[in-house]
Design a protein around this motif. Structure first.
Motif, PDB file in Angstrom:
ATOM      1  N   ILE A 227      27.436  17.367  20.526  1.00  0.00           N
ATOM      2  CA  ILE A 227      27.393  16.081  21.220  1.00  0.00           C
ATOM      3  C   ILE A 227      28.347  16.201  22.403  1.00  0.00           C
ATOM      4  N   ARG A 233      25.274  11.986  33.480  1.00  0.00           N
ATOM      5  CA  ARG A 233      24.431  10.997  32.808  1.00  0.00           C
ATOM      6  C   ARG A 233      23.606  11.584  31.672  1.00  0.00           C
ATOM      7  N   TYR A 234      23.350  12.887  31.710  1.00  0.00           N
ATOM      8  CA  TYR A 234      22.535  13.475  30.645  1.00  0.00           C
ATOM      9  C   TYR A 234      23.375  13.849  29.414  1.00  0.00           C
ATOM     10  N   TYR A 235      24.700  13.640  29.469  1.00  0.00           N
ATOM     11  CA  TYR A 235      25.514  13.828  28.279  1.00  0.00           C
ATOM     12  C   TYR A 235      25.242  12.688  27.292  1.00  0.00           C
ATOM     13  N   ASP A 236      25.620  12.900  26.042  1.00  0.00           N
ATOM     14  CA  ASP A 236      25.446  11.845  25.040  1.00  0.00           C
ATOM     15  C   ASP A 236      26.369  10.665  25.311  1.00  0.00           C
ATOM     16  N   TRP A 238      28.849   9.170  28.263  1.00  0.00           N
ATOM     17  CA  TRP A 238      29.093   9.396  29.689  1.00  0.00           C
ATOM     18  C   TRP A 238      29.665   8.137  30.331  1.00  0.00           C
ATOM     19  N   HIS A 244      29.208   4.737  28.283  1.00  0.00           N
ATOM     20  CA  HIS A 244      27.905   4.646  27.638  1.00  0.00           C
ATOM     21  C   HIS A 244      27.825   5.628  26.469  1.00  0.00           C
ATOM     22  N   TYR A 245      26.974   5.317  25.520  1.00  0.00           N
ATOM     23  CA  TYR A 245      26.515   6.311  24.558  1.00  0.00           C
ATOM     24  C   TYR A 245      25.006   6.328  24.635  1.00  0.00           C
ATOM     25  N   GLN A 246      24.484   7.425  25.197  1.00  0.00           N
ATOM     26  CA  GLN A 246      23.048   7.540  25.465  1.00  0.00           C
ATOM     27  C   GLN A 246      22.611   6.334  26.295  1.00  0.00           C
ATOM     28  N   SER A 247      21.696   5.517  25.824  1.00  0.00           N
ATOM     29  CA  SER A 247      21.221   4.390  26.642  1.00  0.00           C
ATOM     30  C   SER A 247      22.024   3.112  26.410  1.00  0.00           C
ATOM     31  N   GLU A 248      23.008   3.173  25.514  1.00  0.00           N
ATOM     32  CA  GLU A 248      23.789   1.970  25.177  1.00  0.00           C
ATOM     33  C   GLU A 248      25.001   1.822  26.101  1.00  0.00           C
ATOM     34  N   ARG A 275      29.568   6.589  17.049  1.00  0.00           N
ATOM     35  CA  ARG A 275      28.110   6.433  17.018  1.00  0.00           C
ATOM     36  C   ARG A 275      27.466   7.443  16.069  1.00  0.00           C
TER      37      ARG A 275
END
Length: 433
Positions: A227, A233-236, A238, A244-248, A275
């Motif tokens: 992880i 932005r493509y990290y889990d 970022w 952020h965590y992914q899209s959250e 997460r």
């Protein structure tokens, strides 16, 4: 069973108590008997622990403070006696502990504290310990009821001697030059750090700083699910002003109570761990918002006549010193110096030459630092003989709105027992003058 303890300091003291309960035959090799706690001396006096003899032992449990270069280590290894650390001993004697282990050159204490605070916010019983100071060594858990998770800060010294230790989640915050007075070279230091992943499988997790070059060298050898955290932005996990965590969307950077970009990275790592454990976002936010600076880590001690006094005694290497200096806004007068650990901190000194309103030097390497500042025609510095004098001299440079920052960049040894004693001397000196 005959067990040899190498050192009876903070970590091995709890190991000794556990072994006494189990009825083992315990022997001690200790180079600083005068420095032992009263508790340790009592155990020796009562005969629960015997003095070292050159006999065949079944196991040796080593304090993290003993480097491989010690002759006694070579002697034990030559005899084929199993040599482990307090961390490995504790892991073996707990029943399948779920460990979250954090290592790295900088940020590991803060990241561990953040993870623990988030778990607590989510009402998850957890043990926070290991190398973290102030705090409890992992071996203290041998004398407590089981926890759901054990959150451990791990130093390279501790990782050097692990064998079966297997974290469910490992975190690597970053790697830069440090402890080359203990490790033979940077290669050995990195090798020690990567041992945190050694026993992990695809059922475990590795949380990695994707923006750190040195951590990237280790990635191909990791078997756990990786992880990443960092700026991309493509990290889990970022960040772009928002963490952020992914899209959250988790939390805005400005809502984090800890100063500096480096602490945003530490927070990202903690979010990633949370997460993975499916902790709710509102509990993650609560854990982050209620975190307090650990003692000696950008800790504001006081504001006196408009001058902020900030204790960052924990800064014992260049990367930490630079990040911490940059995290504090406004003009700064900096107290620096100590004992070198294989790094002369020239990039840090160059930054101070450009940015510091004044420099006070305190430590074994004071003359070397002074010569470097002279070389670059920086004259706003003075050398102090003790912490009280350093504070008095720093005040001569300061104006209302400035910060006096204890940000040494070097180890505390020489003038002080450890970074905690140095930080306490600063705090006490500020408040009494």
């Amino acid at each position: 069973m005959k067990v040899l303890l190498l050192g009876l300091g903070r970590a091995n003291l709890f190991v000794a108590k556990y072994l006494i309960k189990k009825g083992f035959d315990i022997y001690l090799y200790e180079e600083n008997m005068m420095g032992l706690t009263e508790d340790a001396k009592k155990m020796i006096k009562m005969g629960n622990i015997k003095k070292f003899k050159d006999i065949r032992y079944d196991l040796a449990v080593c304090s993290p403070g003993f480097p491989e270069s010690k002759p006694i280590i070579g002697h034990i290894r030559k005899q084929g006696i199993e040599l482990i650390d307090e961390t490995e001993f504790t892991y073996r004697n707990l029943k399948n502990p779920q460990v979250i282990a954090i290592t790295g050159t900088n940020g590991k204490s803060t990241t561990a504290a953040l993870i623990s605070n988030i778990l607590t916010a989510g009402k998850i019983k957890n043990f926070l310990g290991g190398n973290i100071a102030p705090g409890k060594p992992f071996s203290a858990a041998l004398h407590r009821k089981p926890y759901q998770y054990y959150v451990l800060e791990m130093s390279s010294f501790q990782l050097m001697r692990i064998k079966n230790f297997r974290p469910y989640i490992s975190v690597l915050t970053n790697i830069s030059v440090d402890h080359l007075n203990w490790h033979r070279n940077l290669k050995e230091y990195i090798a020690a750090k990567k041992k945190i992943f050694m026993n992990q499988t695809e059922d475990d997790y590795a949380v990695i700083n994707g923006d750190d070059q040195n951590t990237g060298l280790i990635v191909p050898e990791i078997n756990a699910r990786i992880i990443y955290f960092g700026k991309k932005r493509y990290y889990d996990a970022w960040l772009d002003g928002m963490l952020h965590y992914q899209s959250e969307k988790i939390i805005a950077a400005e809502k984090i109570p800890l100063l500096g970009m480096h602490n945003q990275f530490n927070t990202l790592a903690a979010i990633a761990v949370a997460r993975i454990l499916n902790i709710a976002v509102h509990d993650i936010k609560k854990g982050i918002k209620t975190i307090k600076s650990l003692p000696h880590r950008l800790e504001q001690v006081a504001v006196i006549r408009g001058v902020r006094y900030i204790n960052n005694s924990m800064s014992t290497n260049e990367a930490s010193a630079i990040a911490s200096f940059q995290a504090v806004p406004g003009n700064k007068i900096v107290i620096i110096g100590g004992r070198e650990k294989g790094d002369h901190c020239q990039n840090y000194l160059k930054l101070l030459i450009k940015k510091a309103r004044g420099i006070v030097i305190l430590g074994e390497n004071a003359e070397q630092i002074a010569q470097y500042l002279k070389k670059y025609h920086y004259n706003n510095y003075t050398i102090a003989q003790n912490m009280d004098e350093a504070i008095i001299e720093a005040r001569k440079f300061a104006r209302s709105g400035d910060a006096i920052l204890l940000n040494p960049g070097f180890a505390s040894f020489g003038h002080f027992r450890d970074f905690q004693e140095r930080g306490e001397a600063f705090r006490n000196g500020v408040l009494k003058h």
